[in-house]
Design an enzyme around this catalytic site. Structure first.
Site, PDB file in Angstrom:
ATOM      1  N   PHE A 219       0.861  -1.190   0.000  1.00 14.26           N
ATOM      2  CA  PHE A 219       0.000   0.000   0.000  1.00 14.26           C
ATOM      3  C   PHE A 219       0.891   1.231   0.000  1.00 14.26           C
ATOM      4  O   PHE A 219       1.742   1.399   0.880  1.00 14.26           O
ATOM      5  CB  PHE A 219      -0.917   0.042   1.230  1.00 14.26           C
ATOM      6  CG  PHE A 219      -1.849   1.236   1.212  1.00 14.26           C
ATOM      7  CD1 PHE A 219      -3.132   1.131   0.701  1.00 14.26           C
ATOM      8  CD2 PHE A 219      -1.431   2.479   1.677  1.00 14.26           C
ATOM      9  CE1 PHE A 219      -3.982   2.231   0.656  1.00 14.26           C
ATOM     10  CE2 PHE A 219      -2.269   3.588   1.634  1.00 14.26           C
ATOM     11  CZ  PHE A 219      -3.551   3.456   1.125  1.00 14.26           C
ATOM     12  N   ASP A 326       9.174   2.797   1.681  1.00 12.71           N
ATOM     13  CA  ASP A 326       7.992   3.521   2.131  1.00 12.71           C
ATOM     14  C   ASP A 326       7.834   3.298   3.635  1.00 12.71           C
ATOM     15  O   ASP A 326       7.367   2.253   4.073  1.00 12.71           O
ATOM     16  CB  ASP A 326       6.769   3.009   1.363  1.00 12.71           C
ATOM     17  CG  ASP A 326       5.472   3.688   1.776  1.00 12.71           C
ATOM     18  OD1 ASP A 326       5.418   4.258   2.891  1.00 12.71           O
ATOM     19  OD2 ASP A 326       4.505   3.639   0.996  1.00 12.71           O
ATOM     20  N   LYS A 357       2.629  10.089   8.506  1.00  6.76           N
ATOM     21  CA  LYS A 357       1.887   9.669   9.697  1.00  6.76           C
ATOM     22  C   LYS A 357       2.445  10.120  11.069  1.00  6.76           C
ATOM     23  O   LYS A 357       2.117  11.191  11.540  1.00  6.76           O
ATOM     24  CB  LYS A 357       1.728   8.159   9.667  1.00  6.76           C
ATOM     25  CG  LYS A 357       0.693   7.719   8.620  1.00  6.76           C
ATOM     26  CD  LYS A 357       0.413   6.244   8.735  1.00  6.76           C
ATOM     27  CE  LYS A 357      -0.606   5.760   7.721  1.00  6.76           C
ATOM     28  NZ  LYS A 357      -1.961   5.810   8.246  1.00  6.76           N
ATOM     29  N   THR A 382       3.163  24.730  -5.349  1.00 10.92           N
ATOM     30  CA  THR A 382       3.002  26.021  -4.662  1.00 10.92           C
ATOM     31  C   THR A 382       3.646  25.993  -3.290  1.00 10.92           C
ATOM     32  O   THR A 382       4.464  26.853  -2.959  1.00 10.92           O
ATOM     33  CB  THR A 382       1.507  26.385  -4.515  1.00 10.92           C
ATOM     34  OG1 THR A 382       0.958  26.561  -5.810  1.00 10.92           O
ATOM     35  CG2 THR A 382       1.340  27.678  -3.727  1.00 10.92           C
TER      36      THR A 382
END
Lengths: 501, 501
Positions: A219, A326, A357, A382
């Protein structure tokens, strides 16, 4: 209708007196950091409604549902009255929280040191003067990063790109990988006319046909690039366009590990061989990077051994592929190392490590300067991050370090794992494939079936513990870094009570 | 080496006395809201270094560059000493800011009312107890939304999905569109085995082969799905994989509009016909949605008439395609309407409207309940927004309303536009294609060439005004909503001084 089950919980704690004693000795009788932060933290859950969610939660949630998609709600939270490891709901129930906003809350609810950071002048400025960081960086951004996010960098990593979510942390890492690999073959600046024209039509050669390889059950997020690498559940992906990117098998280990040493080694060798076969079935350079979690968290808390990850690192080097780790869910201490991939003892660090997280901020680490594209405005947007989040991350890092919370989490995890092992021996059908030994509090097990798992989660809530699932039939523990043996005992008591019924 | 050019600026203000007078009368002599918020706002720029960036900016930026990609930096900002419409840099230069963190700062730097929101108890809680909003919504989230983001909703919109950036606002809107269109044909729940299996391999039919159509020169973000719809510049897209999604022409209007009425109407008719031809060249249902900006902002401030957008709305209805209006840059007042698409007077509102920048929060509005997927966990992620941003957005909305800042911006814009028209008459080669009449302060013009534009931006900074470009050779104005005639005069004086040299 209303009842108070705190007496029930209190009885359970007494019932586990021996465990509590073991817990205390396992952490060397150290002073509780949770108690230091939270002198008023509850000692046990208090339930004041028949079930959770209670009537106030349901009424508030019904109203919220008229304007916002809240159908995944467990209950409505009263954050003001949540303390430390205990989450309060809108009805006044106080639950021990071992889910923690999906593995996010690092230092408990209403941590007083984070409150200091949140009410500081630099925070107010960051909130009301939100900068476009790459064009108008604020004078103290380097220091905020150096004292926090960068001080926490994994071994071998010296730079950071700040982003806003785990998904965009991964996607900006993918962009860095694609630009890096393209620059290696073509040079970074000399775009051909054909490239310049084709890219505006989303066609090659300007648009890349390179890929990111991910693993089955991995995931990595929910936006279009990250979702193309997410392989956890069909419902996450259904009806959304996806890139035709390759997927490789991830080991399915058997537990207990010490009883399946040979089979598991074979399984990991099989997966490494399959990985290399997939790589060599593509043209050289076709796979720009792989992305892999130290533990596949949403996919069911699937672990692999350090040897497997070392093998991946060797194969990615051999085939000139970048390796992105990850750590969105595994990072920041819960595994008993600050970064879970430190468990692997790699000699050759990953190319990029992503985070989010528990740091309440997002981005990716790297060291190779070539992963910063040769021109500005290519890795760009931005805001390019958010100083308000970097300030909170700095405070989190400093508290974690000051209080040795990674080491303490490792100790609590060892205690908790051993106790769960005992419970698994007693209830072998109900606690299966217990995993996360020597991996902090990042512990999980399987239930008999998805239905049994969902029932267990509900019953645990009824026993005063907020707990989450993952994969098909897995229970995952994701407490704060202030989760100590006393808290573990509350969890264990509630679990034993539920399993016994 | 150092010089103070404030006297120069002061002289320029006097030179424009008649303009200043006109400005005062154009806003009906109303009390300055900027002065109410910022009694100590500078009256004019102050430059203390030979050029901007000065030596401190450069030294700080060099250091930041060792850890963070800051090569796009104009200068290093001292946000603590920035006030209202004036941005301070690390050297102590104070520039009138008409770029505002790339069109983001709504109420000036260090706005005292935003400070109140930023230092409120609910802000502290939101920062230190960051919720997973869809699973554990906080009790006051509905009220925060209703008093702010939702109170500001465009006509016909009743629900909101909160996100973190403009890119993910657009991408979650795309996901809603894909799921909506798939549900129309298949039903929302009854996934076939083939769909369930193929989607895990990123293949159809589970993964969608539907598309999002965007327009030439449009900009919708930098992540993989949003970047596939971005068509502004090759450098934004180069080397990144993209979906093979369709693109349609956007009108290229000629200015002044009143001298090119027939040609512009023909150009818009041509684009609408081309759009319909592209639509009908694809199988029905292949285009799930279009996304369009009211003004293509990054792409060069390209406007089109309300008739063009009404035509798009009719064609999307005719062909059963959703219409997403990207108000990430145009939204929240700068156009003289709260939402720029209100200028179109659509009878039939868009299906989704996305926002970010000036709201300091991101997401999309919608009204059709079917745009909320029929199951939870499909439009989902860990945080699902951020209450700390929603609190700031609420304060922004309430201040905008209380002080009639949209109407005031319309008035200031009318004054500024007329003055720029005079300058354009005087310097017709240097101010070309002036646009943004009756469109608040969302004003832009073209220079002779990209080189001339870049020189102008630099010289304006040297004259004490921070100003930004877009497209190839465009200057865009993006001041705060507190930009008044007096500020406009400072800008105009500096511009005339630069143009005269």
């Amino acid at each position: 209708m209303l009842r108070n089950v705190s007496r029930l919980a209190k009885r359970s704690v007494r019932g586990h007196a021996s465990a509590a004693h073991a817990g205390s000795s396992s952490t060397g009788g150290a002073v509780s950091v949770a108690a230091k932060y939270f002198p008023n933290e509850p000692k046990q859950p208090t339930l004041v409604t028949e079930s959770v969610p209670g009537p106030k939660s349901m009424a508030i949630n019904d109203h919220l549902g008229t304007v916002f998609d809240n159908r995944a709600a467990y209950f409505v939270t009263d954050f003001y009255n949540s303390v430390g490891n205990y989450i309060s709901d809108a009805d006044g129930n106080k639950l021990l929280d071992v889910y923690c906003q999906i593995s996010s809350i690092p230092l408990g609810y209403n941590n007083p040191e984070l409150f200091v950071a949140a009410t500081s002048p630099e925070m107010a400025s960051a909130l009301i003067n939100r900068p476009a960081l790459a064009c108008f960086p604020q004078a103290d951004y380097a220091k905020i990063l150096e004292d926090g996010i960068l001080a926490a960098a994994p071994p071998g990593m010296s730079k950071v790109w700040t982003a806003l979510s785990g998904s965009c942390a991964n996607e900006t890492a993918y962009k860095a990988a694609f630009m890096f690999q393209a620059a290696k073959s073509r040079g970074a600046m000399d775009f051909s006319d054909e490239e310049l024209q084709s890219v505006m039509l989303n066609k090659t050669p300007g648009a890349s046909d390179k890929t990111i390889l991910s693993f089955e059950k991995g995931f990595h997020g929910r936006l279009f690039g990250s979702l193309s690498t997410t392989r956890s559940k069909a419902i996450h992906k259904m009806d959304i366009p996806a890139f035709d990117w390759p997927v490789a098998p991830f080991p399915e280990l058997k537990y207990p590990l010490n009883e399946h040493v040979r089979e598991n080694a074979e399984e990991e060798a099989r997966c490494l061989a399959a990985f290399e076969e997939i790589v060599t079935s593509h043209p050289p350079g076709h796979i720009a990077a792989i992305i892999v979690e130290p533990v596949q968290s949403e996919g069911g808390d699937n672990h692999a051994s350090p040897e497997f990850f070392k093998g991946l690192r060797q194969l990615t080097r051999k085939h000139d592929i970048l390796m992105i780790v990850d750590e969105v869910q595994t990072g920041v201490g819960a595994s008993g190392k600050f970064w879970a991939h430190e468990h692997w003892n790699l000699q050759d660090p990953p190319d990029m490590v992503t985070f989010s997280k528990k740091f309440q901020a997002a981005g990716f680490y790297f060291s190779d300067p070539a992963l910063q594209p040769s021109q500005p405005y290519r890795q760009f947007n931005t805001w390019c991050g958010d100083p308000s989040k970097a300030i909170i991350a700095k405070a989190i890092y400093q508290e974690v370090e000051k209080n040795n919370l990674v080491e303490r989490t490792a100790q609590t995890g060892d205690y908790l794992y051993k106790q769960l092992q005992s419970l698994a021996t007693k209830y072998p059908n109900k606690i299966r494939n217990l995993r996360g030994e020597n991996f902090g509090t990042f512990i999980a097990w399987d239930c008999e079936s998805p239905t049994h798992r969902n029932e267990l989660l509900l019953k645990m809530r009824g026993a005063g513990v907020n707990i989450g699932g993952c994969g098909e039939r897995t229970v995952r523990l994701r407490p704060t870094l202030l989760f100590e043996a006393t808290h573990a005992n509350v969890l264990l008591n509630a679990l034993e009570q539920v399993l016994a019924n």
